[in-house]
Structures are given as C-alpha cells and as structure tokens.
Design a protein around this motif. Sequence first.
Motif, mmCIF file in Angstrom:
data_model
loop_
_atom_site.group_PDB
_atom_site.id
_atom_site.type_symbol
_atom_site.label_atom_id
_atom_site.label_comp_id
_atom_site.label_asym_id
_atom_site.label_seq_id
_atom_site.Cartn_x
_atom_site.Cartn_y
_atom_site.Cartn_z
ATOM 1 N N ALA A 214 0.913 -1.428 -0.101
ATOM 2 C CA ALA A 214 0.057 0.079 -0.086
ATOM 3 C C ALA A 214 0.885 1.144 -0.002
ATOM 4 O O ALA A 214 1.893 1.383 0.865
ATOM 5 C CB ALA A 214 -0.751 0.085 1.173
ATOM 6 N N THR A 215 0.574 2.303 -0.696
ATOM 7 C CA THR A 215 1.110 3.406 -0.901
ATOM 8 C C THR A 215 0.205 4.823 -0.579
ATOM 9 O O THR A 215 0.936 5.836 -0.160
ATOM 10 C CB THR A 215 1.922 3.717 -2.061
ATOM 11 O OG1 THR A 215 0.656 3.776 -3.148
ATOM 12 C CG2 THR A 215 2.728 2.649 -2.561
ATOM 13 N N THR A 216 -1.066 4.365 -0.386
ATOM 14 C CA THR A 216 -1.775 5.496 -0.179
ATOM 15 C C THR A 216 -2.224 5.784 1.292
ATOM 16 O O THR A 216 -2.750 6.578 1.856
ATOM 17 C CB THR A 216 -3.541 5.183 -0.872
ATOM 18 O OG1 THR A 216 -3.690 3.970 -0.394
ATOM 19 C CG2 THR A 216 -3.123 5.059 -2.596
ATOM 20 N N GLY A 217 -1.748 4.481 2.112
ATOM 21 C CA GLY A 217 -2.293 4.775 3.542
ATOM 22 C C GLY A 217 -3.307 3.790 4.055
ATOM 23 O O GLY A 217 -3.801 3.598 4.974
ATOM 24 N N ARG A 220 -7.298 -1.190 2.328
ATOM 25 C CA ARG A 220 -8.627 -1.909 1.825
ATOM 26 C C ARG A 220 -8.396 -2.117 0.186
ATOM 27 O O ARG A 220 -7.744 -1.628 -0.494
ATOM 28 C CB ARG A 220 -9.693 -0.903 1.729
ATOM 29 C CG ARG A 220 -10.155 -0.450 3.302
ATOM 30 C CD ARG A 220 -11.290 0.701 3.342
ATOM 31 N NE ARG A 220 -11.665 0.843 4.581
ATOM 32 C CZ ARG A 220 -12.597 1.544 4.955
ATOM 33 N NH1 ARG A 220 -13.322 2.330 3.869
ATOM 34 N NH2 ARG A 220 -13.063 2.008 6.139
ATOM 35 N N ARG A 221 -9.102 -3.242 -0.312
ATOM 36 C CA ARG A 221 -8.957 -3.757 -1.621
ATOM 37 C C ARG A 221 -9.123 -2.691 -2.541
ATOM 38 O O ARG A 221 -10.496 -2.074 -2.516
ATOM 39 C CB ARG A 221 -9.739 -4.905 -1.610
ATOM 40 C CG ARG A 221 -9.543 -5.491 -3.259
ATOM 41 C CD ARG A 221 -10.407 -6.771 -2.987
ATOM 42 N NE ARG A 221 -10.332 -7.496 -4.625
ATOM 43 C CZ ARG A 221 -9.278 -8.455 -4.782
ATOM 44 N NH1 ARG A 221 -8.554 -8.786 -4.042
ATOM 45 N NH2 ARG A 221 -9.360 -8.800 -6.174
ATOM 46 N N GLY A 222 -8.720 -2.316 -3.585
ATOM 47 C CA GLY A 222 -8.914 -1.127 -4.498
ATOM 48 C C GLY A 222 -8.529 0.007 -4.059
ATOM 49 O O GLY A 222 -8.834 1.148 -4.964
ATOM 50 N N GLU A 223 -7.975 0.346 -2.822
ATOM 51 C CA GLU A 223 -7.644 1.656 -2.384
ATOM 52 C C GLU A 223 -6.246 1.760 -1.973
ATOM 53 O O GLU A 223 -5.506 2.817 -1.644
ATOM 54 C CB GLU A 223 -8.390 2.073 -0.924
ATOM 55 C CG GLU A 223 -9.874 2.020 -1.236
ATOM 56 C CD GLU A 223 -10.749 2.499 -0.082
ATOM 57 O OE1 GLU A 223 -9.922 2.691 1.340
ATOM 58 O OE2 GLU A 223 -11.786 2.498 -0.047
ATOM 59 N N THR A 224 -5.446 0.691 -2.509
ATOM 60 C CA THR A 224 -4.030 0.484 -1.761
ATOM 61 C C THR A 224 -2.952 1.552 -2.711
ATOM 62 O O THR A 224 -2.007 1.954 -2.132
ATOM 63 C CB THR A 224 -3.458 -0.693 -1.943
ATOM 64 O OG1 THR A 224 -3.543 -1.284 -3.297
ATOM 65 C CG2 THR A 224 -4.145 -1.478 -0.885
ATOM 66 N N ASN A 225 -3.269 1.933 -3.870
ATOM 67 C CA ASN A 225 -2.346 2.631 -4.898
ATOM 68 C C ASN A 225 -2.861 3.657 -5.673
ATOM 69 O O ASN A 225 -4.000 3.844 -5.711
ATOM 70 C CB ASN A 225 -1.712 1.736 -5.919
ATOM 71 C CG ASN A 225 -0.995 0.373 -5.325
ATOM 72 O OD1 ASN A 225 -0.333 0.573 -4.553
ATOM 73 N ND2 ASN A 225 -1.468 -0.673 -5.974
ATOM 74 N N TRP A 226 -2.018 4.618 -5.739
ATOM 75 C CA TRP A 226 -2.471 6.102 -6.319
ATOM 76 C C TRP A 226 -2.521 5.929 -7.970
ATOM 77 O O TRP A 226 -3.704 6.289 -8.148
ATOM 78 C CB TRP A 226 -1.300 7.094 -6.101
ATOM 79 C CG TRP A 226 -1.319 7.369 -4.938
ATOM 80 C CD1 TRP A 226 -0.335 7.063 -3.943
ATOM 81 C CD2 TRP A 226 -2.171 8.448 -4.269
ATOM 82 N NE1 TRP A 226 -0.465 7.617 -2.828
ATOM 83 C CE2 TRP A 226 -1.633 8.484 -2.832
ATOM 84 C CE3 TRP A 226 -3.041 9.126 -4.559
ATOM 85 C CZ2 TRP A 226 -2.178 9.245 -1.656
ATOM 86 C CZ3 TRP A 226 -3.770 9.945 -3.444
ATOM 87 C CH2 TRP A 226 -3.084 9.984 -2.109
ATOM 88 N N VAL A 227 -1.660 5.351 -8.632
ATOM 89 C CA VAL A 227 -1.996 5.106 -10.254
ATOM 90 C C VAL A 227 -1.563 3.888 -10.595
ATOM 91 O O VAL A 227 -2.015 3.322 -11.819
ATOM 92 C CB VAL A 227 -0.795 6.246 -10.705
ATOM 93 C CG1 VAL A 227 -1.339 7.715 -10.521
ATOM 94 C CG2 VAL A 227 0.560 5.830 -10.329
ATOM 95 N N PHE A 228 -0.721 2.894 -10.093
ATOM 96 C CA PHE A 228 -0.289 1.744 -10.439
ATOM 97 C C PHE A 228 -1.567 0.722 -10.746
ATOM 98 O O PHE A 228 -2.476 0.777 -9.736
ATOM 99 C CB PHE A 228 0.699 1.106 -9.585
ATOM 100 C CG PHE A 228 1.059 -0.345 -9.861
ATOM 101 C CD1 PHE A 228 2.008 -0.352 -10.868
ATOM 102 C CD2 PHE A 228 0.572 -1.562 -9.140
ATOM 103 C CE1 PHE A 228 2.548 -1.791 -11.318
ATOM 104 C CE2 PHE A 228 1.137 -2.783 -9.563
ATOM 105 C CZ PHE A 228 2.030 -2.821 -10.795
ATOM 106 N N GLU A 229 -1.582 0.378 -11.810
ATOM 107 C CA GLU A 229 -2.652 -0.661 -12.171
ATOM 108 C C GLU A 229 -3.957 0.057 -12.194
ATOM 109 O O GLU A 229 -5.015 -0.864 -12.211
ATOM 110 C CB GLU A 229 -2.754 -2.026 -11.666
ATOM 111 C CG GLU A 229 -1.441 -2.818 -11.935
ATOM 112 C CD GLU A 229 -1.367 -4.109 -11.547
ATOM 113 O OE1 GLU A 229 -2.139 -4.446 -10.521
ATOM 114 O OE2 GLU A 229 -0.736 -5.042 -11.939
ATOM 115 N N ARG A 230 -4.100 1.266 -12.312
ATOM 116 C CA ARG A 230 -5.360 2.345 -12.491
ATOM 117 C C ARG A 230 -5.404 2.671 -13.800
ATOM 118 O O ARG A 230 -6.393 3.803 -13.821
ATOM 119 C CB ARG A 230 -5.190 2.998 -11.189
ATOM 120 C CG ARG A 230 -5.303 2.483 -9.863
ATOM 121 C CD ARG A 230 -5.698 3.547 -8.817
ATOM 122 N NE ARG A 230 -7.041 3.879 -8.745
ATOM 123 C CZ ARG A 230 -7.260 4.965 -9.045
ATOM 124 N NH1 ARG A 230 -6.436 5.943 -9.249
ATOM 125 N NH2 ARG A 230 -8.600 5.449 -9.143
#
Length: 269
Positions: A214-217, A220-230
């Motif tokens: 996790a890089t967002t803090g 939760r599933r689907g909330e862990t990254n800012w841009v990666f795989e989004r």
Amino acid sequence: MPEGDTVWNTARILGEAIAGQVVTRSDFRVPRLATSDLSGWTVAEPACRGKHLLLRFTREGREPLTLHSHLRMDGTWRTYAPGERWTGRPAHLIRVALHTPAVVAVGYHLHELAIVPTRDEARLVGHLGPDLMGADWDAAEAVRRLEARPERPIADALLDQRNLAGIGNLYKAETLFLRGVWPWTPVGEVADLPALVARAHALMNANRGRWTQATTGSLRRGETNWVFERAGQPCRRCRTVIRRWTGGDHERITYWCPACQPGPEPLPD
C-alpha cells in the motif's frame, strides 16, 4: 509482483520456518543443479539483496554455501509441514525443495538458481546499487549512481537495479506520482532527486512485514495505490484519467496522471 519488500518478507518468513534446521533431503529440478545435494547442511540464515534471495548454509568442516534465487515476476517460496500436500502452485513450476525434520521449503518458478561459496556472493549481487530494504541503505550513493546518466528517463533509471536495488513497476509509478514527476523526465532535470529517492525508500519500508503493498495509507482492496494498475480510472487527487504506456527499457508498463505529473506530448518512442 515481487519487489524489494516482497523479497524481504519472504526471507523473514523462510528464516522463521527453516533457520537452524538440518536438511535431510534436497531436490533440485533445474538441469545445472540436478546433482547437487544439500543433505546434512544446516540452514544458517536467509538474506536478501534487492530482488535476490540468498539462503545460507553451514556444515562443520566445510566452507559455508549460499543458495541464490531471483523471484523476478512470478517466483515464490512456500513452506509446508512434512507430509502436507504442496498446494498453491502447479508441480511443474517447482524448482527446488528442501526437506528438514520440521518443515519443507519449496521454491516455485525461481530464476537464476545457483549454489556458490558464501564468500562469493558478490559475484551474484555485487553489481547492485544500495538496497532500499537493507540496513546499509546509502541514499547518497543511490543519488550519485542515478546522476551518472543525467540524460536517461527517470522511470528507466529507477528500475535499473545497478542504481538502487529493490524498485519494480509499482514503486516506480507510485514514487513518481507522489513527487509529481513525469516518468520520462531526464534524470538531470528532476527537481530534488534526493527527495525522490527518500520517498521511494519510505514507501517500500512502510510495507515491511506485510504482504499488502500500500502506498496510499489504506489497506482496503482497491484503495492501496495512487496510479499503479489504475489506467482508465480517475486520479484520486484531481480526477484526471490515469494513463498507461508501454515502452522504454525492456518494454515496461508505466502508469501516471497527466495533470499531477505534467510533461510534453507526444510520448517518447
């Protein structure tokens, strides 16, 4: 996707399970190690360097040995109780199995398997830059190595393990987003390169000891990254659509927000 934190966590779990155990049987399923036998050797400790895992062995009267493996994109180690069914991966992906009285360690889809004298580990990992997860992390040396090629796109430079060891696509994308850097910015034009390196170090070490990256803090599933795989989804900061591009060294995928990480268009060839 194994990156430096995943390899560090793997080494920790392996150590808890197998360190101090005497190997009763070893089974290598790669041609160059088919006749190797670690029976009678004691597992001293696992260690890691970037994305490389080093499993060290000792035996009275013998020179210590190291079993080297690289997880790359799909490698993993699993541990099982003796007699337990080996589940989770197809049997044809097994590359090594180390049997001890208490546990069986099985390596799946491992790469670059080699057994070397422990004193020769540098032949396998000596080329690597400072290890983001290492106790000897040297931020200044990482910056120096990056700056040695100022014309190189920063996204490619971060993935070069000779500059700093452990970063993969995830931490590359997330670090550049959080610093507002367009991925194809030449290294020499990156504002505050030391701060970017420090951010990469902080992000990876924040996930030390857990499997969720996790890089967002948020975990939760689907909330862990800012841009990666989004790609195609709205930026969590500005709602601009996240973009994806494949290219550069080794045709790697890059994710970024065009508004938060502005740069000239079109993309480089």
